[in-house]
Scaffold this motif. Structure first.
Motif, PDB file in Angstrom:
ATOM      1  N   GLU A  13      56.825  30.348  27.180  1.00 15.19           N
ATOM      2  CA  GLU A  13      57.179  31.765  27.134  1.00 15.19           C
ATOM      3  C   GLU A  13      56.956  32.494  28.457  1.00 15.19           C
ATOM      4  OE1 GLU A  13      55.179  33.668  23.902  1.00 15.19           O
ATOM      5  OE2 GLU A  13      55.991  32.262  22.421  1.00 15.19           O
ATOM      6  N   ILE A  14      56.415  31.810  29.448  1.00 14.74           N
ATOM      7  CA  ILE A  14      56.140  32.453  30.737  1.00 14.74           C
ATOM      8  C   ILE A  14      57.384  32.332  31.617  1.00 14.74           C
ATOM      9  CG2 ILE A  14      54.709  32.425  32.807  1.00 14.74           C
ATOM     10  CD1 ILE A  14      52.463  31.247  31.055  1.00 14.74           C
ATOM     11  N   SER A  15      57.857  33.478  32.086  1.00 14.00           N
ATOM     12  CA  SER A  15      59.073  33.470  32.896  1.00 14.00           C
ATOM     13  C   SER A  15      58.714  33.488  34.384  1.00 14.00           C
ATOM     14  CB  SER A  15      59.936  34.690  32.575  1.00 14.00           C
ATOM     15  OG  SER A  15      59.327  35.857  33.081  1.00 14.00           O
ATOM     16  N   PRO A  16      59.607  32.988  35.231  1.00 18.82           N
ATOM     17  CA  PRO A  16      59.377  33.057  36.677  1.00 18.82           C
ATOM     18  C   PRO A  16      59.166  34.496  37.151  1.00 18.82           C
ATOM     19  CG  PRO A  16      61.197  31.580  36.201  1.00 18.82           C
ATOM     20  CD  PRO A  16      60.826  32.259  34.907  1.00 18.82           C
ATOM     21  N   ALA A  17      59.847  35.447  36.534  1.00 19.56           N
ATOM     22  CA  ALA A  17      59.682  36.851  36.928  1.00 19.56           C
ATOM     23  C   ALA A  17      58.258  37.333  36.665  1.00 19.56           C
ATOM     24  CB  ALA A  17      60.680  37.721  36.172  1.00 19.56           C
ATOM     25  N   GLU A  18      57.634  36.865  35.571  1.00 19.70           N
ATOM     26  CA  GLU A  18      56.239  37.231  35.283  1.00 19.70           C
ATOM     27  C   GLU A  18      55.295  36.687  36.341  1.00 19.70           C
ATOM     28  OE1 GLU A  18      54.729  37.284  30.961  1.00 19.70           O
ATOM     29  OE2 GLU A  18      56.335  35.790  31.045  1.00 19.70           O
ATOM     30  N   VAL A  19      55.521  35.449  36.732  1.00 17.92           N
ATOM     31  CA  VAL A  19      54.675  34.835  37.746  1.00 17.92           C
ATOM     32  C   VAL A  19      54.824  35.583  39.068  1.00 17.92           C
ATOM     33  CG1 VAL A  19      54.214  32.726  39.053  1.00 17.92           C
ATOM     34  CG2 VAL A  19      54.732  32.579  36.614  1.00 17.92           C
ATOM     35  N   LEU A  20      56.056  35.919  39.424  1.00 15.93           N
ATOM     36  CA  LEU A  20      56.295  36.678  40.644  1.00 15.93           C
ATOM     37  C   LEU A  20      55.597  38.038  40.581  1.00 15.93           C
ATOM     38  CD1 LEU A  20      57.667  37.020  43.379  1.00 15.93           C
ATOM     39  CD2 LEU A  20      59.684  37.868  42.159  1.00 15.93           C
TER      40      LEU A  20
END
Length: 123
Positions: free
Chosen positions: A69-76
């Motif tokens: 459920e973790i998106s690349p946008a969240e990590v960024l």
């Protein structure tokens, strides 16, 4: 028709098992697994410490979330918020200072150490 019903029932059970595994595969669990793997491979303690800092401290907001459920946008977004707060890798500057002190103490200045001034000449 019976075979199709059995196949779909089996597939439904497999899908449920996969969904349960994905739901319990959190960022924290996979981070701990990675750190244990690094320790098992006898990686340098500084590498393990740096990764521990990154995965367990900085990425704490992601710990309870399933990986799926973790998106690349969240990590960024997380990385940008850390950058804005002024927190950086704490080991970089002390390691550089230690290297400079070691080179100066030994009196051995190497050509590839262009960022380090040679020790003052002895009178």
């Amino acid at each position: 028709m019976m075979a199709e019903d059995r196949d779909s029932a089996v597939q439904k059970k497999l899908d449920n098992v996969a969904a349960e595994i994905l739901a319990h595969t959190t960022f924290e669990l996979t981070s701990k697994e990675r750190l244990d793997n690094m320790k098992d491979r006898d990686l340098a303690p500084t590498a393990v410490a740096k990764n521990t800092w990154l995965l367990m401290n900085l990425a704490e907001p992601l710990h309870k979330r399933p990986i799926s459920e973790i998106s690349p946008a969240e990590v960024l977004h997380l990385l940008q918020s850390i950058e804005r707060s002024g927190r950086r890798e704490p080991a970089v500057k002390p390691q550089r200072v230690e290297r400079v002190q070691s080179i100066r103490a030994s009196g051995q200045h190497h050509a590839n150490d262009t960022d380090i001034e040679p020790p003052p000449a002895k009178p």
